[in-house]
Design an enzyme around this catalytic site. Structure first.
Site, mmCIF file in Angstrom:
data_model
loop_
_atom_site.group_PDB
_atom_site.id
_atom_site.type_symbol
_atom_site.label_atom_id
_atom_site.label_comp_id
_atom_site.label_asym_id
_atom_site.label_seq_id
_atom_site.Cartn_x
_atom_site.Cartn_y
_atom_site.Cartn_z
ATOM 1 C CG ASN A 53 22.871 62.755 46.986
ATOM 2 O OD1 ASN A 53 23.489 63.605 46.807
ATOM 3 N ND2 ASN A 53 23.434 61.270 47.550
ATOM 4 C CB CYS A 54 23.498 66.342 51.786
ATOM 5 S SG CYS A 54 23.214 67.262 53.707
ATOM 6 N N PRO A 55 27.033 65.818 53.019
ATOM 7 C CG PRO A 55 28.238 65.885 54.139
ATOM 8 C CD PRO A 55 27.789 64.937 53.706
ATOM 9 C CD GLU A 89 23.690 70.971 55.332
ATOM 10 O OE1 GLU A 89 24.483 70.516 55.993
ATOM 11 O OE2 GLU A 89 23.814 70.054 53.845
ATOM 12 C CG HIS A 144 22.021 66.566 48.087
ATOM 13 N ND1 HIS A 144 20.801 65.556 47.892
ATOM 14 C CD2 HIS A 144 21.907 66.873 49.302
ATOM 15 C CE1 HIS A 144 20.636 65.064 49.675
ATOM 16 N NE2 HIS A 144 20.866 65.993 49.742
#
Lengths: 74, 389
Positions: free
Chosen positions: A13-15, A46, A40
């Site tokens: 998942n982020c980040p 991003e 993700h």
């Protein structure tokens, strides 16, 4: 000779995908291509943002069956 | 590392001041003896003098006597020494009180003591991060030995009324320790007027060297030595003295001025005002008035703090977040949760902490960058309204 470097971020998942991409970019030589894969959705948006901020070349963002693949040239 | 970086993570560590480094150097290259060699040769006498001069300068700055300061390796050791040192020194396992939002070196020490059979109470804080004084009073038991409440919080910068707490506990004959890592030299403390028994101080937050800190211990307060070894530091802290560190610590203390603290406060308020004016959906974490001069902590709703920090880094800014995703633990800040915030508020919190080397121009640059980064991230955010619209 430029290399293709794979960064597998499936299931992260982020980040984490962005962090891993940045780590790989630090080690890469100029001209190398990073192939980042992940699933993700926020990271898919991003990472290109970060590529722009770092003034690198975003080669492609591709949607595969159940994951995405981003190619970046350093 | 780029020289152009705007570093606003000064509560993590500050850049050492060149004057501090200059003061330290002779104690690595010329007068590098240990203090216990004062009994053997001149170099040792000089080393011991340097150590004691440093001790004088630091203890003087809080109205303490020189012999009341124990040098340690930093805030973590000082906090361990204060809590374990006091609690282990009792005949029976007693009761300790700490607040919910202490630094981990206090909280985890308290948890260790709890596992060892000591009684520990954790008191809550209000939405600004102030402890509930009534709850503190209610938690006091016949066997309460020690209360440890930080002077200011490491993340949100909220100041506690340590004078009021100290006076109250002094009347009750209960020892009081405060972790002053983030207030030392920024907010005055005078132990000749306020009955605090133990205070943690450190050099890394005031442009001093890392690896040196101190524990003020009021004369007469008994603590148990934690590490076995030599008889250094009045037989309370074994290990060769870090004389270069102590000298640097003292120099760092000398260099802090009231003007500098006022300037930090101006930078802090300028950043808070500008962010509130220019970025939508933000919440200031902590108290607007009762906060340390060098700290601003703001939640940017609907975005993750890690993403903000990473994107700011790529633009040349260093800040920290209350989110802990870097460790993959996904544990949000216990401080933001402690003041009643939810996980979303904790994950979107950014701490900006200022130092001697920051300018108004830095604030202007970072606010512009934050505005841009936050707006971009909100467009793609999985967290909230903007991303799902």
């Amino acid at each position: 000779m430029s290399e293709e470097i794979k960064v597998n971020c499936l299931g992260e998942n982020c980040p984490v995908p962005l962090v891993e991409t940045r780590k790989a970019l630090r080690k890469a030589e100029k001209g190398d291509v990073l192939v980042v894969t992940g699933d993700h959705s926020a990271s898919k948006k991003e990472i290109p943002m970060a590529v722009e901020a770092m003034d690198l070349e975003l080669i492609s963002v591709e949607e595969k069956d159940d994951y995405w693949e981003i190619r970046i040239r350093k | 590392m780029s020289k152009d970086i705007v570093y606003l993570d000064n509560s993590a560590v500050t850049r050492i001041d060149e004057k501090v480094l200059d003061a330290i150097k002779p104690y690595y290259f010329d007068d590098y003896a240990v203090a216990t060699s004062e009994f053997a040769y001149t170099m040792g006498i000089e080393a011991k003098e340097a150590l004691e001069n440093a001790r004088n300068t630091i203890s003087d700055s809080i109205g303490a006597k020189s012999e009341e300061l124990i040098f340690t390796s930093g805030a973590t050791e000082s906090n361990n020494l204060a809590l374990k040192g006091v609690m282990y020194n009792q005949d029976k396992k007693g009761h300790l009180i700490v607040s919910d939002i202490e630094n981990f070196s206090v909280l985890n020490t308290a948890k260790t003591l709890e596992r060892e059979g000591y009684e520990v109470s954790y008191i809550s804080v209000d939405e600004k991060g102030k402890i509930d004084f009534e709850e503190l009073k209610e938690e006091i038991r016949a066997n309460t030995i020690l209360v440890s409440i930080q002077h200011a919080n490491q993340e949100i910068g909220t100041l506690q009324d340590i004078n009021k707490i100290a006076e109250y506990l002094h009347e009750k004959d209960i020892l009081f320790h405060t972790d002053a890592t983030h207030t030392f030299q920024r907010i005055p403390i005078d132990v000749s007027k306020t009955p605090i028994d133990l205070i943690t101080v450190a050099a890394h937050t005031i442009h001093g060297p890392r690896g040196i800190g101190g524990l003020y211990k009021r004369k007469g307060v008994k603590i148990k030595k934690l590490m076995d070894g030599g008889f250094q530091e009045n037989n309370l802290r074994a290990g060769i003295e870090n004389i270069p560190g102590a000298v640097g610590f003292a120099k760092a203390v000398e260099l802090i001025t009231e003007e500098e603290n006022s300037r930090l406060k101006e930078l802090r308020d300028y950043l808070i005002d500008k962010v509130e004016e220019e970025v939508e959906d933000v919440t200031l974490n902590g108290s607007r008035e009762d906060r340390i001069p060098q700290n601003a902590n703001i939640t940017f709703h609907y975005v993750e703090g890690e993403s903000i920090t990473l994107h700011l880094d790529m633009r040349g800014f260093a800040v920290s977040t209350g989110s802990a995703c870097f460790s993959k633990s996904l544990e949000a800040s216990h401080v933001i949760l402690g003041i009643g915030g939810d996980h979303e508020r904790a994950h979107g919190s950014i701490r900006f902490t200022f130092s001697r080397y920051n300018t108004k121009e830095d604030v202007e640059k970072i606010v512009e960058a934050v505005k841009d980064v936050v707006n971009n991230l909100r467009e793609i955010s999985p967290l909230g309204k903007k991303g799902s619209e």
